[in-house]
Design an enzyme around this catalytic site. Structure first.
Site, PDB file in Angstrom:
ATOM      1  N   TYR A  53     -91.876 -47.611   6.768  1.00 46.40           N
ATOM      2  CA  TYR A  53     -90.695 -46.939   6.227  1.00 46.40           C
ATOM      3  C   TYR A  53     -90.355 -45.758   7.135  1.00 46.40           C
ATOM      4  O   TYR A  53     -91.169 -45.358   7.995  1.00 46.40           O
ATOM      5  CB  TYR A  53     -91.016 -46.353   4.852  1.00 46.40           C
ATOM      6  CG  TYR A  53     -91.034 -47.291   3.676  1.00 46.40           C
ATOM      7  CD1 TYR A  53     -89.925 -48.062   3.347  1.00 46.40           C
ATOM      8  CD2 TYR A  53     -92.149 -47.347   2.838  1.00 46.40           C
ATOM      9  CE1 TYR A  53     -89.940 -48.875   2.217  1.00 46.40           C
ATOM     10  CE2 TYR A  53     -92.163 -48.162   1.712  1.00 46.40           C
ATOM     11  CZ  TYR A  53     -91.055 -48.920   1.405  1.00 46.40           C
ATOM     12  OH  TYR A  53     -91.072 -49.718   0.297  1.00 46.40           O
ATOM     13  N   GLU A  99     -94.276 -44.109  -3.378  1.00 42.87           N
ATOM     14  CA  GLU A  99     -95.146 -43.061  -3.926  1.00 42.87           C
ATOM     15  C   GLU A  99     -95.000 -41.776  -3.101  1.00 42.87           C
ATOM     16  O   GLU A  99     -95.906 -40.951  -3.028  1.00 42.87           O
ATOM     17  CB  GLU A  99     -96.618 -43.521  -3.967  1.00 42.87           C
ATOM     18  CG  GLU A  99     -96.883 -44.631  -4.943  1.00 42.87           C
ATOM     19  CD  GLU A  99     -96.291 -45.974  -4.534  1.00 42.87           C
ATOM     20  OE1 GLU A  99     -95.312 -46.407  -5.207  1.00 42.87           O
ATOM     21  OE2 GLU A  99     -96.772 -46.601  -3.586  1.00 42.87           O
ATOM     22  N   ASN A 157     -84.141 -50.438  -0.608  1.00 39.78           N
ATOM     23  CA  ASN A 157     -85.496 -50.845  -0.990  1.00 39.78           C
ATOM     24  C   ASN A 157     -85.542 -51.211  -2.464  1.00 39.78           C
ATOM     25  O   ASN A 157     -85.271 -50.363  -3.315  1.00 39.78           O
ATOM     26  CB  ASN A 157     -86.479 -49.695  -0.734  1.00 39.78           C
ATOM     27  CG  ASN A 157     -87.914 -50.148  -0.862  1.00 39.78           C
ATOM     28  OD1 ASN A 157     -88.425 -50.856   0.013  1.00 39.78           O
ATOM     29  ND2 ASN A 157     -88.562 -49.795  -1.945  1.00 39.78           N
ATOM     30  N   GLU A 158     -85.857 -52.457  -2.727  1.00 38.25           N
ATOM     31  CA  GLU A 158     -85.902 -52.947  -4.111  1.00 38.25           C
ATOM     32  C   GLU A 158     -84.678 -52.452  -4.875  1.00 38.25           C
ATOM     33  O   GLU A 158     -84.801 -51.933  -5.995  1.00 38.25           O
ATOM     34  CB  GLU A 158     -87.191 -52.485  -4.804  1.00 38.25           C
ATOM     35  CG  GLU A 158     -88.437 -53.182  -4.302  1.00 38.25           C
ATOM     36  CD  GLU A 158     -89.662 -52.947  -5.191  1.00 38.25           C
ATOM     37  OE1 GLU A 158     -89.664 -51.975  -5.961  1.00 38.25           O
ATOM     38  OE2 GLU A 158     -90.593 -53.750  -5.118  1.00 38.25           O
ATOM     39  N   GLU A 234     -93.684 -57.199   0.715  1.00 36.40           N
ATOM     40  CA  GLU A 234     -94.718 -56.281   0.239  1.00 36.40           C
ATOM     41  C   GLU A 234     -95.734 -57.112  -0.522  1.00 36.40           C
ATOM     42  O   GLU A 234     -95.571 -57.373  -1.713  1.00 36.40           O
ATOM     43  CB  GLU A 234     -94.139 -55.205  -0.677  1.00 36.40           C
ATOM     44  CG  GLU A 234     -93.401 -54.126   0.073  1.00 36.40           C
ATOM     45  CD  GLU A 234     -92.905 -53.024  -0.847  1.00 36.40           C
ATOM     46  OE1 GLU A 234     -93.577 -52.752  -1.869  1.00 36.40           O
ATOM     47  OE2 GLU A 234     -91.846 -52.465  -0.554  1.00 36.40           O
ATOM     48  N   TYR A 301    -105.156 -46.763  -1.160  1.00 36.27           N
ATOM     49  CA  TYR A 301    -104.523 -48.002  -1.617  1.00 36.27           C
ATOM     50  C   TYR A 301    -105.500 -49.169  -1.718  1.00 36.27           C
ATOM     51  O   TYR A 301    -105.107 -50.289  -1.961  1.00 36.27           O
ATOM     52  CB  TYR A 301    -103.335 -48.364  -0.699  1.00 36.27           C
ATOM     53  CG  TYR A 301    -102.174 -48.998  -1.439  1.00 36.27           C
ATOM     54  CD1 TYR A 301    -101.213 -48.218  -2.071  1.00 36.27           C
ATOM     55  CD2 TYR A 301    -102.036 -50.377  -1.518  1.00 36.27           C
ATOM     56  CE1 TYR A 301    -100.154 -48.789  -2.765  1.00 36.27           C
ATOM     57  CE2 TYR A 301    -100.975 -50.955  -2.214  1.00 36.27           C
ATOM     58  CZ  TYR A 301    -100.041 -50.153  -2.819  1.00 36.27           C
ATOM     59  OH  TYR A 301     -98.988 -50.718  -3.498  1.00 36.27           O
TER      60      TYR A 301
HETATM   61  C1  GLA Z   1     -92.571 -51.166  -4.487  1.00 32.73           C
HETATM   62  C2  GLA Z   1     -91.921 -50.265  -3.478  1.00 32.73           C
HETATM   63  C3  GLA Z   1     -92.926 -49.629  -2.552  1.00 32.73           C
HETATM   64  C4  GLA Z   1     -94.113 -49.099  -3.317  1.00 32.73           C
HETATM   65  C5  GLA Z   1     -94.720 -50.231  -4.116  1.00 32.73           C
HETATM   66  C6  GLA Z   1     -95.925 -49.818  -4.928  1.00 32.73           C
HETATM   67  O1  GLA Z   1     -92.791 -52.385  -3.965  1.00 32.73           O
HETATM   68  O2  GLA Z   1     -90.960 -50.950  -2.728  1.00 32.73           O
HETATM   69  O3  GLA Z   1     -92.294 -48.607  -1.853  1.00 32.73           O
HETATM   70  O4  GLA Z   1     -93.685 -48.084  -4.160  1.00 32.73           O
HETATM   71  O5  GLA Z   1     -93.780 -50.705  -5.031  1.00 32.73           O
HETATM   72  O6  GLA Z   1     -96.907 -49.285  -4.132  1.00 32.73           O
END
Ligand code: GLA
Length: 613
Positions: A53, A99, A157-158, A234, A301
């Protein structure tokens, strides 16, 4: 120079099918002197790509800034990926979740309440454009078709988990293309029909984020991305931790089996995380799902490489899985070594009130009504509030209340600590004894990085009431902690000069009322700063044991290792050897709570806390 494209069934590199085997590694969470090592180890696990990122607020703590020095040198990071013979994926957000404080969106972005969040609102877009243009100046010349490593760039992102403003996504795409990005553009969404539908555009290649049930998730993704390669952008191989919870780990065999299933299905992957690193300083974010929960300092993680960059069991299990599908180098990274066990004593103790009285912590600001931190132009850290209490007309005790506390307030009257208001306890009110001056030390514990609370202000949120009557004529002091730390010798000066400075400024009275601590452990009655000199023969990674302290922050040679809290789960802080020098090193602790018997102690292994099992 190469061509990287999306074919009818696969990613294609120079016209040949190509599987992306990527690992996430955030340059802003790893010391820059360690980047090459971590990238190399990714290749040793069998990966061919590094994903990162870009954290907007790290590059732009103030509007107009775009810092690319040292740990923010994205260009150098990408060049190191290229030097390792690997590809790169860049996910510049502008929102990154991760996060990370505010999901990467800078606090200043929301100074004007008219600014939209993650939608096509002109003020928001103008700031986003300024940022993305600067990022793409770095990325564009480093794309594969210019001889660089970058093969994919992600849009937002998402986004489907947040909004459905396709004009916003289209704006980002247009700006990206106009900035010279020619590689394929992707989106990532959690694999539900609603999110995949809302989070992308027809011209973008859709990918998924998940850590299990690959076949089912890929089938959902396939409904929305009928052609081309399937990719899990991811693949969650571990998880993050909140203060006050257990430390998250995932069973190695299960994680490896999930990766195997994904690769057996022919998918491309970005392992999230390959190496998590650390939320140094005040960079951690927070969740808020009915309750505020801030993320701990470690971003280990439970990834294949641990926080200190050593291979875990998961590294070897993943390497074995990858070897079934691709060539994996024979070399393996060296195993973890115990860190040196060291002790040191605090030599100087400086109460916050003294640093404030001497002006070291910065100037006071005045406001009629209680101001937020953001309205003072401060978007991180601690702010001290002060207000005169009206003479009690009626009976004491009285009740102090705030609209909201973001996120943790230590309340005192006439210099005596009364108690704590904690956002994660939904505390709004506290009983006050009789007295004249109220002080409230407020910590921003990290900006929410997911959901509808992105962009909210920090500090004390009004109304501030005493027995229901507004308290007015406030003073507020956003603490300049770096300045206080430097005044104690943590500013990176060489050790002899540090000692001389401390001695001479003490004599001149400007190093405030430093109490020379006797050798051995001392009690810390917070809020207080404590300094110690740590001698090391050679700079190596260390684990600082915080288990006997209360709550606070630590600096080593002026660099902030991050927050600690007795609440756990994390009880050690990772200190990269690159922050140390042979000989004397300055360690400063800002203890907000209390410690009965405090000294500095470094232990052989990290303690990230109890797990669920
Ligand atoms: C999502 C987000 C990431 C991160 C993960 C959890 O996938 O896209 O940036 O926050 O969740 O770690």
């Amino acid at each position: 120079m190469s061509r990287f494209t999306i074919g009818a069934t696969d990613f294609e590199l120079d016209g040949r099918p190509h599987r992306v085997l990527s690992g996430a590694l955030h340059y802003f969470r790893v010391h820059p002197a360690q980047w090459a090592d971590r990238i190399h180890k990714a290749r040793l696990m069998g990966l061919n790509t590094i994903e990162t990122y870009v954290a907007w607020n790290a590059h732009s703590p103030q509007r107009g800034d775009f810092d690319t020095t040292e740990g923010l040198d994205l260009g150098r990071f990408l060049d190191l990926v290229a030097a390792e013979g690997m590809h790169a994926i860049v996910r510049p957000g502008p929102y990154i979740c991760a996060e990370w404080d505010g999901g990467g969106l800078p606090g200043w972005l929301f100074d004007d309440p008219a600014v939209g969040v993650r939608r096509s609102e002109p003020l928001y877009l103008e700031a986003v454009d300024e940022f993305l243009r600067r990022v793409y100046e770095i990325v564009a010349p480093r794309q594969v078709d210019s001889g660089g490593p970058v093969v994919l760039v992600q849009i937002e992102n998402e986004y489907g988990a947040y909004g459905d403003d396709s004009a916003y996504l289209r704006h980002l795409v247009d700006l990206t293309r106009a900035s010279g990005i020619t590689v394929p553009l992707t989106t990532v969404d959690q694999p539900t029909d609603e999110m995949l539908e809302a989070g992308s555009l027809p011209e973008l290649h859709k990918t998924g984020s998940f850590g299990s049930r690959a076949d089912e998730r890929l089938a959902t993704l396939r409904r929305h991305q009928p052609t081309g390669p399937l990719m899990c952008s991811e693949f969650w191989d571990g998880w993050f931790d909140h203060w006050g919870e257990h430390h998250h780990t995932t069973p190695v065999a299960e994680a490896a089996a999930e990766l195997d299933a994904l690769l057996a299905a022919g998918a491309s992957v970005n392992i999230y995380m390959f190496h998590g690193g650390t939320n140094f300083g005040f960079t951690n974010g927070a969740n808020h799902k009915g309750m505020y929960q801030s993320h701990v300092t470690s971003y280990d993680y439970d990834a294949p490489l641990d926080e200190a960059g050593f291979p875990t069991e998961k590294f070897f299990a993943f390497r074995e899985v990858i070897a079934r599908y691709a060539a994996v180098p024979d070399e393996v990274p060296a195993a973890a070594m115990p860190a040196p066990v060291l002790e040191a004593s605090f030599d100087t103790v400086l109460p916050l009130r003294d640093a404030v009285a001497h002006g070291t912590a910065g100037p006071w600001r005045s406001a009629h009504e209680v101001p937020t931190m953001d309205s003072l132009g401060r978007y991180t850290g601690f702010t001290l509030y002060r207000v005169g209490l009206p003479v009690a007309a009626g009976a004491s005790p009285r009740v102090l209340s705030f609209g909201e506390v973001r996120d943790r307030a230590v309340v005192s009257v006439d210099g005596v600590r009364v108690g704590v208001l904690q956002r994660d306890h939904h505390d709004h009110a506290i009983t006050l004894p009789a007295g004249d001056v109220l002080e409230v030390l407020v910590e921003d514990q990290g900006r929410v990085n997911y959901g509808v609370r992105i962009g909210e202000a920090k500090g004390l949120i009004g109304p501030a009431l005493l027995d229901g009557t507004p308290l007015v004529d406030w003073q507020a002091l956003p603490l300049d902690l770096d300045a206080v730390v430097a005044s104690l010798g943590g500013g990176g000066a060489v050790s002899t000069a540090v000692d001389a400075t401390r001695a001479s400024s003490g004599a001149a009275g400007s190093a405030v009322d430093t109490a020379r601590a006797s050798s051995g452990a001392v009690p810390l009655a917070g809020p207080v700063f404590a300094h110690a000199t740590l001698h090391v023969d050679e700079p190596v990674d260390l684990y600082l044991d915080t288990s006997s302290w209360g709550k606070g922050v630590v600096w080593v040679n002026g660099f902030s290792l991050g927050r600690y809290w007795s609440r756990g789960p994390q009880h050690t802080l990772y200190l990269p050897g690159e922050q140390l020098r042979a000989g004397a090193n300055d360690v400063v602790v800002f203890e907000v709570g209390a410690a009965a018997s405090a000294g500095l102690s470094f232990v052989a292994r990290p303690d990230l806390g109890h797990t669920e099992q």
